[in-house]
Design an enzyme around this catalytic site. Structure first.
Site, mmCIF file in Angstrom:
data_model
loop_
_atom_site.group_PDB
_atom_site.id
_atom_site.type_symbol
_atom_site.label_atom_id
_atom_site.label_comp_id
_atom_site.label_asym_id
_atom_site.label_seq_id
_atom_site.Cartn_x
_atom_site.Cartn_y
_atom_site.Cartn_z
ATOM 1 N N HIS A 97 43.755 58.826 49.944
ATOM 2 C CA HIS A 97 43.274 57.617 49.397
ATOM 3 C C HIS A 97 42.113 57.909 48.727
ATOM 4 C CE1 HIS A 97 46.222 54.833 51.433
ATOM 5 N NE2 HIS A 97 46.489 56.067 52.034
ATOM 6 N N ASP A 151 34.891 56.458 43.520
ATOM 7 C CA ASP A 151 35.883 55.556 44.701
ATOM 8 C C ASP A 151 37.485 55.861 44.557
ATOM 9 O OD1 ASP A 151 36.626 53.914 46.923
ATOM 10 O OD2 ASP A 151 35.250 52.335 46.089
HETATM 11 O O1 F6P Z 1 39.787 54.214 52.554
HETATM 12 C C1 F6P Z 1 39.043 55.324 52.922
HETATM 13 C C2 F6P Z 1 38.771 55.435 54.591
HETATM 14 O O2 F6P Z 1 38.128 56.366 54.715
HETATM 15 C C3 F6P Z 1 39.843 55.351 55.499
HETATM 16 O O3 F6P Z 1 40.768 56.377 55.466
HETATM 17 C C4 F6P Z 1 39.291 54.988 56.513
HETATM 18 O O4 F6P Z 1 40.124 54.141 57.651
HETATM 19 C C5 F6P Z 1 38.448 53.707 56.098
HETATM 20 O O5 F6P Z 1 37.978 54.225 54.823
HETATM 21 C C6 F6P Z 1 37.254 53.419 56.803
HETATM 22 O O6 F6P Z 1 36.550 54.178 57.411
HETATM 23 P P1 F6P Z 1 36.285 54.718 58.966
HETATM 24 O O7 F6P Z 1 37.926 54.662 59.604
HETATM 25 O O8 F6P Z 1 35.742 56.069 58.854
HETATM 26 O O9 F6P Z 1 35.703 53.553 59.615
#
Ligand code: F6P
Length: 485
Positions: free
Chosen positions: A168, A376
Protein backbone atom coordinates in the site's frame (compact mmCIF):
# COMPACT_ATOMS: atom_id res chain seq x y z
CA UNK A 1 -13.27 -24.65 13.94
CA UNK A 2 -12.44 -25.55 10.34
CA UNK A 3 -16.11 -26.48 9.79
CA UNK A 4 -17.27 -23.10 11.09
CA UNK A 5 -14.90 -21.31 8.82
CA UNK A 6 -16.04 -23.31 5.80
CA UNK A 7 -19.57 -22.03 5.95
CA UNK A 8 -18.51 -18.55 4.82
CA UNK A 9 -17.57 -19.51 1.29
CA UNK A 10 -19.89 -17.73 -1.17
CA UNK A 11 -21.18 -20.05 -3.91
CA UNK A 12 -18.44 -21.71 -5.88
CA UNK A 13 -15.96 -19.00 -5.17
CA UNK A 14 -12.83 -19.75 -3.25
CA UNK A 15 -12.88 -18.22 0.19
CA UNK A 16 -10.93 -14.99 0.49
CA UNK A 17 -8.43 -14.78 3.35
CA UNK A 18 -7.21 -11.23 3.93
CA UNK A 19 -4.16 -10.73 6.11
CA UNK A 20 -3.13 -7.30 7.34
CA UNK A 21 -1.33 -6.01 10.39
CA UNK A 22 -4.23 -3.76 11.37
CA UNK A 23 -7.88 -4.84 11.32
CA UNK A 24 -10.96 -2.75 11.71
CA UNK A 25 -13.17 -4.21 14.43
CA UNK A 26 -16.73 -4.95 13.24
CA UNK A 27 -18.36 -1.86 14.71
CA UNK A 28 -15.39 0.50 14.81
CA UNK A 29 -16.49 3.86 13.36
CA UNK A 30 -13.63 6.23 14.00
CA UNK A 31 -10.89 4.69 11.92
CA UNK A 32 -7.62 4.98 13.76
CA UNK A 33 -6.35 2.30 11.46
CA UNK A 34 -6.15 4.43 8.32
CA UNK A 35 -7.61 4.07 4.86
CA UNK A 36 -6.19 0.62 4.28
CA UNK A 37 -8.31 -1.11 6.91
CA UNK A 38 -11.43 0.76 5.79
CA UNK A 39 -10.84 -0.35 2.19
CA UNK A 40 -10.28 -3.96 3.24
CA UNK A 41 -13.44 -3.95 5.33
CA UNK A 42 -15.43 -2.70 2.34
CA UNK A 43 -13.91 -5.38 0.13
CA UNK A 44 -14.58 -8.17 2.65
CA UNK A 45 -18.11 -7.05 3.46
CA UNK A 46 -19.11 -7.62 -0.14
CA UNK A 47 -17.74 -11.10 -0.51
CA UNK A 48 -17.23 -12.42 3.01
CA UNK A 49 -14.23 -14.39 4.16
CA UNK A 50 -11.59 -14.47 6.84
CA UNK A 51 -9.64 -11.43 8.07
CA UNK A 52 -6.48 -12.28 9.96
CA UNK A 53 -4.10 -9.89 11.73
CA UNK A 54 -2.89 -8.20 14.90
CA UNK A 55 -5.53 -7.54 17.54
CA UNK A 56 -3.90 -4.20 18.42
CA UNK A 57 -3.21 -5.61 21.93
CA UNK A 58 0.19 -6.04 23.57
CA UNK A 59 0.24 -8.67 26.33
CA UNK A 60 2.97 -10.37 28.35
CA UNK A 61 2.32 -13.93 27.12
CA UNK A 62 0.34 -13.91 23.89
CA UNK A 63 -1.41 -17.07 22.79
CA UNK A 64 0.13 -18.77 19.75
CA UNK A 65 -3.30 -19.37 18.24
CA UNK A 66 -5.68 -16.76 16.90
CA UNK A 67 -8.81 -15.49 18.68
CA UNK A 68 -11.85 -15.97 16.46
CA UNK A 69 -14.89 -13.69 16.22
CA UNK A 70 -17.72 -13.64 13.71
CA UNK A 71 -19.54 -10.60 12.38
CA UNK A 72 -21.81 -10.71 9.35
CA UNK A 73 -20.15 -12.70 6.60
CA UNK A 74 -16.64 -12.13 7.96
CA UNK A 75 -14.61 -14.19 10.40
CA UNK A 76 -12.01 -12.21 12.34
CA UNK A 77 -8.93 -14.05 13.56
CA UNK A 78 -6.54 -11.99 15.65
CA UNK A 79 -3.28 -12.42 17.52
CA UNK A 80 -1.83 -10.32 20.33
CA UNK A 81 1.82 -9.25 20.34
CA UNK A 82 4.32 -9.54 23.17
CA UNK A 83 6.06 -6.31 24.28
CA UNK A 84 9.25 -7.47 22.57
CA UNK A 85 7.45 -8.30 19.32
CA UNK A 86 5.72 -4.92 19.42
CA UNK A 87 9.05 -3.12 19.88
CA UNK A 88 10.99 -5.01 17.26
CA UNK A 89 8.37 -5.82 14.65
CA UNK A 90 5.92 -2.90 14.78
CA UNK A 91 7.80 0.05 16.29
CA UNK A 92 11.18 -1.16 15.09
CA UNK A 93 11.42 -2.76 11.69
CA UNK A 94 8.01 -1.86 10.22
CA UNK A 95 7.80 1.74 11.38
CA UNK A 96 11.36 2.86 12.07
CA UNK A 97 13.03 1.06 9.16
CA UNK A 98 10.66 0.18 6.32
CA UNK A 99 8.29 3.15 6.66
CA UNK A 100 10.96 5.87 6.43
CA UNK A 101 12.80 3.88 3.74
CA UNK A 102 9.74 3.57 1.50
CA UNK A 103 8.92 7.25 2.06
CA UNK A 104 12.41 8.37 1.01
CA UNK A 105 13.42 9.53 4.50
CA UNK A 106 16.81 7.89 4.77
CA UNK A 107 17.84 10.28 7.53
CA UNK A 108 15.08 8.92 9.78
CA UNK A 109 15.88 5.23 9.33
CA UNK A 110 16.91 3.24 12.34
CA UNK A 111 18.23 -0.15 11.49
CA UNK A 112 18.90 -2.76 14.16
CA UNK A 113 19.45 -6.42 13.40
CA UNK A 114 17.35 -7.37 16.43
CA UNK A 115 14.42 -5.50 14.89
CA UNK A 116 14.78 -7.43 11.65
CA UNK A 117 14.82 -10.70 13.61
CA UNK A 118 11.69 -9.64 15.49
CA UNK A 119 10.02 -8.80 12.18
CA UNK A 120 10.83 -12.24 10.79
CA UNK A 121 9.75 -13.93 14.03
CA UNK A 122 6.34 -12.25 14.08
CA UNK A 123 5.79 -13.10 10.41
CA UNK A 124 6.68 -16.73 11.15
CA UNK A 125 4.28 -16.73 14.13
CA UNK A 126 1.50 -15.23 12.02
CA UNK A 127 2.04 -17.97 9.43
CA UNK A 128 1.90 -20.70 12.08
CA UNK A 129 -1.31 -19.31 13.55
CA UNK A 130 -2.92 -18.89 10.13
CA UNK A 131 -2.05 -22.39 8.93
CA UNK A 132 -4.75 -24.33 10.86
CA UNK A 133 -7.42 -21.86 9.67
CA UNK A 134 -6.64 -22.37 5.99
CA UNK A 135 -8.52 -24.70 3.67
CA UNK A 136 -7.04 -26.03 0.46
CA UNK A 137 -8.90 -23.79 -1.99
CA UNK A 138 -8.58 -20.50 -0.06
CA UNK A 139 -7.13 -17.52 -1.87
CA UNK A 140 -4.80 -15.67 0.48
CA UNK A 141 -4.19 -11.93 0.09
CA UNK A 142 -1.50 -10.38 2.28
CA UNK A 143 -1.31 -6.60 2.76
CA UNK A 144 1.45 -4.12 3.30
CA UNK A 145 5.01 -3.73 4.48
CA UNK A 146 4.55 -5.30 7.92
CA UNK A 147 4.00 -8.69 6.34
CA UNK A 148 6.38 -9.00 3.39
CA UNK A 149 7.87 -12.33 4.63
CA UNK A 150 4.50 -13.94 5.42
CA UNK A 151 4.08 -15.63 2.03
CA UNK A 152 7.52 -17.24 2.23
CA UNK A 153 6.76 -18.41 5.80
CA UNK A 154 3.50 -19.99 4.63
CA UNK A 155 5.34 -21.71 1.79
CA UNK A 156 7.87 -23.10 4.31
CA UNK A 157 4.93 -24.65 6.14
CA UNK A 158 3.79 -26.36 2.94
CA UNK A 159 0.98 -24.01 1.90
CA UNK A 160 0.40 -24.30 -1.86
CA UNK A 161 -2.62 -21.98 -2.14
CA UNK A 162 -2.54 -18.93 -4.38
CA UNK A 163 -1.01 -16.16 -2.27
CA UNK A 164 -0.94 -12.53 -3.37
CA UNK A 165 0.64 -9.48 -1.80
CA UNK A 166 -0.24 -5.81 -2.10
CA UNK A 167 2.08 -3.01 -1.05
CA UNK A 168 0.00 0.00 0.00
CA UNK A 169 2.98 2.31 0.43
CA UNK A 170 5.53 3.37 -2.21
CA UNK A 171 8.26 1.01 -3.34
CA UNK A 172 11.39 3.19 -3.31
CA UNK A 173 13.82 3.81 -6.14
CA UNK A 174 16.60 1.22 -6.34
CA UNK A 175 19.29 3.46 -4.83
CA UNK A 176 17.08 4.04 -1.79
CA UNK A 177 16.08 0.39 -1.40
CA UNK A 178 19.75 -0.57 -1.45
CA UNK A 179 20.23 1.36 1.80
CA UNK A 180 18.35 -1.44 3.53
CA UNK A 181 20.84 -4.06 4.72
CA UNK A 182 18.24 -6.80 4.12
CA UNK A 183 17.14 -5.69 0.67
CA UNK A 184 17.86 -9.05 -0.88
CA UNK A 185 16.04 -11.01 1.85
CA UNK A 186 12.93 -8.89 1.34
CA UNK A 187 13.09 -9.14 -2.44
CA UNK A 188 13.47 -12.90 -2.17
CA UNK A 189 10.48 -13.04 0.20
CA UNK A 190 8.39 -11.08 -2.31
CA UNK A 191 9.14 -13.56 -5.09
CA UNK A 192 7.27 -16.20 -3.07
CA UNK A 193 3.97 -14.52 -3.89
CA UNK A 194 2.00 -15.44 -7.01
CA UNK A 195 1.22 -11.78 -7.57
CA UNK A 196 2.82 -8.63 -6.15
CA UNK A 197 0.52 -5.63 -6.48
CA UNK A 198 1.69 -2.02 -6.25
CA UNK A 199 -0.17 1.26 -6.23
CA UNK A 200 1.44 2.80 -9.31
CA UNK A 201 3.48 2.03 -12.41
CA UNK A 202 6.32 3.94 -10.80
CA UNK A 203 6.43 1.48 -7.89
CA UNK A 204 6.40 -1.52 -10.24
CA UNK A 205 9.22 -0.04 -12.30
CA UNK A 206 11.29 0.67 -9.19
CA UNK A 207 10.85 -2.91 -7.98
CA UNK A 208 11.61 -4.46 -11.37
CA UNK A 209 14.62 -2.26 -11.98
CA UNK A 210 16.02 -3.32 -8.60
CA UNK A 211 15.49 -6.99 -9.53
CA UNK A 212 16.98 -6.56 -12.98
CA UNK A 213 20.09 -4.70 -11.83
CA UNK A 214 20.77 -6.51 -8.57
CA UNK A 215 19.64 -10.07 -9.27
CA UNK A 216 19.82 -10.32 -13.07
CA UNK A 217 16.07 -10.92 -13.27
CA UNK A 218 14.45 -11.51 -16.67
CA UNK A 219 11.46 -9.23 -17.06
CA UNK A 220 8.69 -9.84 -19.59
CA UNK A 221 6.40 -7.12 -20.97
CA UNK A 222 3.37 -8.69 -19.24
CA UNK A 223 4.83 -7.86 -15.80
CA UNK A 224 5.93 -11.49 -15.33
CA UNK A 225 9.52 -11.96 -14.26
CA UNK A 226 12.02 -14.63 -13.36
CA UNK A 227 14.19 -13.77 -10.40
CA UNK A 228 15.99 -15.60 -7.63
CA UNK A 229 14.84 -18.96 -8.93
CA UNK A 230 11.14 -18.13 -9.15
CA UNK A 231 8.72 -16.89 -11.77
CA UNK A 232 5.97 -14.55 -10.69
CA UNK A 233 4.35 -11.24 -11.66
CA UNK A 234 4.23 -7.62 -10.54
CA UNK A 235 1.31 -5.35 -11.44
CA UNK A 236 0.18 -1.77 -10.82
CA UNK A 237 -3.33 -1.93 -9.36
CA UNK A 238 -4.23 1.41 -7.73
CA UNK A 239 -6.62 1.05 -4.82
CA UNK A 240 -9.98 2.83 -4.99
CA UNK A 241 -12.75 3.82 -2.60
CA UNK A 242 -16.45 3.05 -2.55
CA UNK A 243 -17.03 6.07 -4.77
CA UNK A 244 -20.81 6.03 -5.14
CA UNK A 245 -21.31 4.95 -1.54
CA UNK A 246 -19.13 7.73 -0.17
CA UNK A 247 -20.77 10.31 -2.45
CA UNK A 248 -24.13 9.30 -1.01
CA UNK A 249 -22.84 9.43 2.58
CA UNK A 250 -21.58 12.97 1.88
CA UNK A 251 -24.86 14.06 0.32
CA UNK A 252 -26.75 12.93 3.42
CA UNK A 253 -24.07 14.29 5.79
CA UNK A 254 -24.37 17.74 4.23
CA UNK A 255 -27.33 18.38 6.55
CA UNK A 256 -26.04 16.42 9.56
CA UNK A 257 -25.76 18.31 12.87
CA UNK A 258 -21.92 18.32 12.88
CA UNK A 259 -21.79 19.75 9.35
CA UNK A 260 -24.35 22.40 10.26
CA UNK A 261 -22.32 23.33 13.34
CA UNK A 262 -19.16 23.58 11.26
CA UNK A 263 -20.85 25.73 8.61
CA UNK A 264 -22.30 27.99 11.27
CA UNK A 265 -18.92 28.40 12.92
CA UNK A 266 -17.41 29.50 9.60
CA UNK A 267 -19.71 32.51 9.42
CA UNK A 268 -19.42 32.66 5.62
CA UNK A 269 -15.64 32.09 5.53
CA UNK A 270 -14.13 29.61 3.05
CA UNK A 271 -12.97 26.33 4.51
CA UNK A 272 -9.70 24.62 3.64
CA UNK A 273 -9.61 21.07 4.99
CA UNK A 274 -6.72 18.68 5.61
CA UNK A 275 -7.19 15.19 7.07
CA UNK A 276 -4.00 13.22 7.64
CA UNK A 277 -2.68 10.78 10.19
CA UNK A 278 -0.06 12.63 12.21
CA UNK A 279 2.85 11.29 10.17
CA UNK A 280 6.02 12.90 8.83
CA UNK A 281 5.23 11.62 5.34
CA UNK A 282 2.21 13.93 5.19
CA UNK A 283 4.11 17.23 5.08
CA UNK A 284 2.01 18.73 7.88
CA UNK A 285 4.25 21.55 9.17
CA UNK A 286 4.68 22.94 5.66
CA UNK A 287 0.92 22.84 5.04
CA UNK A 288 0.35 25.06 8.04
CA UNK A 289 3.22 27.34 7.05
CA UNK A 290 1.68 27.59 3.57
CA UNK A 291 -1.45 29.03 5.11
CA UNK A 292 0.73 31.62 6.85
CA UNK A 293 2.33 32.45 3.48
CA UNK A 294 -1.10 32.83 1.91
CA UNK A 295 -2.15 35.30 4.59
CA UNK A 296 1.16 37.13 4.31
CA UNK A 297 1.06 37.60 0.54
CA UNK A 298 -2.68 37.83 -0.13
CA UNK A 299 -3.95 39.85 2.77
CA UNK A 300 -7.49 39.78 1.30
CA UNK A 301 -7.79 36.26 2.76
CA UNK A 302 -7.22 37.48 6.33
CA UNK A 303 -10.38 36.91 8.30
CA UNK A 304 -11.94 35.18 5.26
CA UNK A 305 -10.53 31.67 5.42
CA UNK A 306 -10.40 28.90 8.02
CA UNK A 307 -8.02 25.96 7.71
CA UNK A 308 -9.26 22.87 9.52
CA UNK A 309 -6.48 20.31 9.92
CA UNK A 310 -7.66 17.02 11.44
CA UNK A 311 -4.71 14.87 12.48
CA UNK A 312 -5.29 12.01 14.90
CA UNK A 313 -2.04 11.00 16.50
CA UNK A 314 -0.35 7.92 15.22
CA UNK A 315 2.51 5.61 16.25
CA UNK A 316 3.18 7.57 19.41
CA UNK A 317 5.66 4.92 20.50
CA UNK A 318 8.01 5.97 17.68
CA UNK A 319 10.22 8.91 18.76
CA UNK A 320 10.01 10.75 15.40
CA UNK A 321 6.23 10.88 15.64
CA UNK A 322 6.37 12.48 19.09
CA UNK A 323 8.86 15.05 17.78
CA UNK A 324 6.60 15.80 14.82
CA UNK A 325 3.68 16.42 17.13
CA UNK A 326 5.67 19.03 19.04
CA UNK A 327 6.73 20.65 15.77
CA UNK A 328 3.15 20.93 14.51
CA UNK A 329 1.94 22.33 17.83
CA UNK A 330 4.57 25.00 17.49
CA UNK A 331 3.92 25.87 13.81
CA UNK A 332 0.14 26.05 14.37
CA UNK A 333 0.69 28.25 17.42
CA UNK A 334 3.05 30.51 15.48
CA UNK A 335 0.70 31.01 12.51
CA UNK A 336 -2.29 31.62 14.74
CA UNK A 337 -0.27 33.91 17.01
CA UNK A 338 0.80 36.01 14.04
CA UNK A 339 -2.45 36.27 12.08
CA UNK A 340 -5.40 35.57 14.40
CA UNK A 341 -7.72 38.34 15.51
CA UNK A 342 -9.84 38.36 18.65
CA UNK A 343 -12.77 36.99 16.62
CA UNK A 344 -10.98 34.71 14.12
CA UNK A 345 -8.17 32.17 14.09
CA UNK A 346 -6.86 30.93 10.74
CA UNK A 347 -5.83 27.42 11.87
CA UNK A 348 -8.06 24.92 13.62
CA UNK A 349 -5.76 22.03 14.40
CA UNK A 350 -7.49 18.99 15.90
CA UNK A 351 -5.48 16.12 17.27
CA UNK A 352 -8.30 13.57 17.09
CA UNK A 353 -10.23 11.47 14.59
CA UNK A 354 -13.83 11.64 13.33
CA UNK A 355 -16.13 9.05 11.81
CA UNK A 356 -16.10 8.78 8.04
CA UNK A 357 -19.67 10.07 7.94
CA UNK A 358 -18.71 13.23 9.80
CA UNK A 359 -15.66 13.72 7.60
CA UNK A 360 -17.78 13.27 4.48
CA UNK A 361 -19.95 16.22 5.54
CA UNK A 362 -16.86 18.32 6.33
CA UNK A 363 -15.33 17.53 2.93
CA UNK A 364 -18.52 18.58 1.21
CA UNK A 365 -18.53 22.05 2.71
CA UNK A 366 -14.79 22.63 2.24
CA UNK A 367 -13.91 24.89 -0.68
CA UNK A 368 -10.40 23.39 -0.79
CA UNK A 369 -9.15 19.88 0.02
CA UNK A 370 -5.48 20.26 0.95
CA UNK A 371 -3.65 16.94 0.47
CA UNK A 372 0.09 17.46 0.13
CA UNK A 373 2.08 14.48 1.42
CA UNK A 374 5.80 14.46 0.72
CA UNK A 375 5.37 10.88 -0.46
CA UNK A 376 2.32 8.64 -0.31
CA UNK A 377 1.43 5.23 -1.73
CA UNK A 378 -2.04 6.36 -2.82
CA UNK A 379 -3.86 8.72 -0.39
CA UNK A 380 -7.50 7.82 -0.04
CA UNK A 381 -8.38 11.14 1.62
CA UNK A 382 -7.82 12.82 -1.76
CA UNK A 383 -10.24 10.37 -3.35
CA UNK A 384 -12.81 10.76 -0.59
CA UNK A 385 -12.64 14.55 -0.86
CA UNK A 386 -13.43 14.34 -4.59
CA UNK A 387 -16.22 11.80 -4.09
CA UNK A 388 -17.83 13.96 -1.38
CA UNK A 389 -18.27 17.10 -3.52
CA UNK A 390 -21.55 18.60 -4.64
CA UNK A 391 -21.51 18.20 -8.46
CA UNK A 392 -23.18 21.62 -8.84
CA UNK A 393 -20.66 23.40 -6.65
CA UNK A 394 -17.54 21.28 -6.19
CA UNK A 395 -14.48 22.32 -4.22
CA UNK A 396 -10.88 22.30 -5.41
CA UNK A 397 -8.43 19.51 -4.65
CA UNK A 398 -4.82 20.58 -4.07
CA UNK A 399 -2.81 17.40 -4.40
CA UNK A 400 0.85 16.50 -4.04
CA UNK A 401 2.40 15.17 -7.21
CA UNK A 402 4.12 12.61 -4.97
CA UNK A 403 0.88 10.93 -3.88
CA UNK A 404 -0.08 7.83 -5.87
CA UNK A 405 -3.54 9.37 -6.34
CA UNK A 406 -2.02 12.04 -8.62
CA UNK A 407 -1.82 9.38 -11.35
CA UNK A 408 -5.63 9.26 -11.52
CA UNK A 409 -6.66 12.71 -10.26
CA UNK A 410 -4.88 14.55 -13.03
CA UNK A 411 -7.06 17.67 -13.01
CA UNK A 412 -6.43 18.46 -9.35
CA UNK A 413 -4.13 21.42 -8.67
CA UNK A 414 -0.97 19.32 -8.59
CA UNK A 415 1.79 20.76 -6.44
CA UNK A 416 5.30 20.10 -5.26
CA UNK A 417 4.85 19.71 -1.48
CA UNK A 418 8.43 20.80 -0.80
CA UNK A 419 7.82 24.19 -2.40
CA UNK A 420 6.21 26.46 0.17
CA UNK A 421 5.54 29.29 -2.29
CA UNK A 422 3.75 27.03 -4.74
CA UNK A 423 1.60 25.65 -1.92
CA UNK A 424 0.54 29.19 -0.99
CA UNK A 425 -0.08 29.99 -4.69
CA UNK A 426 -2.27 26.89 -5.00
CA UNK A 427 -4.27 27.86 -1.91
CA UNK A 428 -4.91 31.30 -3.38
CA UNK A 429 -5.85 29.79 -6.73
CA UNK A 430 -8.17 27.24 -5.10
CA UNK A 431 -9.90 29.83 -2.93
CA UNK A 432 -10.54 32.16 -5.89
CA UNK A 433 -11.27 29.63 -8.63
CA UNK A 434 -14.48 30.34 -10.56
CA UNK A 435 -17.29 27.77 -10.47
CA UNK A 436 -16.91 26.83 -14.15
CA UNK A 437 -13.25 25.85 -13.69
CA UNK A 438 -14.03 23.99 -10.47
CA UNK A 439 -16.61 21.89 -12.33
CA UNK A 440 -14.31 21.31 -15.31
CA UNK A 441 -11.58 20.05 -12.99
CA UNK A 442 -13.83 17.99 -10.72
CA UNK A 443 -15.81 16.02 -13.32
CA UNK A 444 -12.93 14.01 -14.82
CA UNK A 445 -11.66 13.21 -11.33
CA UNK A 446 -15.03 11.89 -10.22
CA UNK A 447 -15.31 9.84 -13.43
CA UNK A 448 -11.87 8.34 -12.78
CA UNK A 449 -12.99 7.32 -9.28
CA UNK A 450 -16.18 5.75 -10.60
CA UNK A 451 -14.14 3.64 -13.03
CA UNK A 452 -12.04 2.13 -10.26
CA UNK A 453 -13.95 1.71 -7.00
CA UNK A 454 -12.63 -0.54 -4.27
CA UNK A 455 -14.67 -3.55 -5.43
CA UNK A 456 -13.20 -3.35 -8.91
CA UNK A 457 -9.72 -3.06 -7.39
CA UNK A 458 -10.34 -6.32 -5.50
CA UNK A 459 -11.77 -7.95 -8.56
CA UNK A 460 -8.78 -6.98 -10.68
CA UNK A 461 -6.32 -8.17 -8.07
CA UNK A 462 -8.04 -11.52 -7.55
CA UNK A 463 -8.50 -12.12 -11.26
CA UNK A 464 -4.79 -11.46 -11.82
CA UNK A 465 -3.90 -13.65 -8.83
CA UNK A 466 -6.06 -16.63 -9.67
CA UNK A 467 -6.03 -16.22 -13.44
CA UNK A 468 -9.69 -17.14 -13.15
CA UNK A 469 -12.38 -14.93 -14.66
CA UNK A 470 -14.88 -16.71 -12.39
CA UNK A 471 -13.52 -14.54 -9.58
CA UNK A 472 -15.19 -11.62 -11.27
CA UNK A 473 -18.62 -12.94 -10.39
CA UNK A 474 -17.81 -12.53 -6.71
CA UNK A 475 -17.99 -8.81 -7.23
CA UNK A 476 -20.78 -8.62 -9.77
CA UNK A 477 -22.83 -6.42 -7.45
CA UNK A 478 -19.86 -4.11 -7.07
CA UNK A 479 -19.27 -4.03 -10.79
CA UNK A 480 -22.88 -3.07 -11.38
CA UNK A 481 -22.82 -0.28 -8.88
CA UNK A 482 -19.48 0.83 -10.28
CA UNK A 483 -20.51 0.63 -13.89
CA UNK A 484 -22.21 4.00 -13.88
CA UNK A 485 -19.58 5.59 -16.07
O1 F6P B 1 -1.77 2.82 4.87
C1 F6P B 1 -0.52 2.62 5.40
C2 F6P B 1 -0.60 2.15 6.83
O2 F6P B 1 0.68 1.96 7.28
C3 F6P B 1 -1.35 0.87 7.05
O3 F6P B 1 -0.64 -0.30 6.74
C4 F6P B 1 -1.64 1.03 8.49
O4 F6P B 1 -2.55 0.14 9.00
C5 F6P B 1 -2.07 2.48 8.55
O5 F6P B 1 -1.21 3.11 7.66
C6 F6P B 1 -2.07 3.10 9.93
O6 F6P B 1 -0.86 2.91 10.59
P1 F6P B 1 -0.75 2.09 11.95
O7 F6P B 1 -1.37 0.74 11.70
O8 F6P B 1 0.70 2.03 12.25
O9 F6P B 1 -1.53 2.87 12.97
Amino acid sequence: MREDLHKHGSGNLARLVMVSNRLLAPRERVSRAGGLATALREALQRRGGLWFGWSGEVVESPSASARIAEAGNTTYATLDLSPEDYDTYYVGYANSTLWPLCHYRLGLIEFRRAAFHGYQRVNANFAKALLPLLRPDDVVWVHDYHLIPLGAELRKLGVTNRIGFFLHIPFPAKEVFLALPDHLALARALTNYDLIGFQTRNDVEAFLSYLRDETGARIFPSGQFEALGRTTQARALPIGIDTEGFAEIARVAASAPETTRLTRSLGGRSLVIGVDRLDYSKGLPRKIEALGELLEHWSEHRGKVAYLQISPSSRDSVAQYRALRREIDSVAGRVNGRYAEFDWAPVRYLNKGFSRGTLAGFYRVARVGFVTPLRDGMNLVAKEYVAAQDPENPGVLILSRFAGAAGELKTALLVNPFDLDSLADALHRGLTMPLSERITRWEPMFDALRMNPVGVWCDRFLTALTGDAKERSGFSSVLHSAAVV
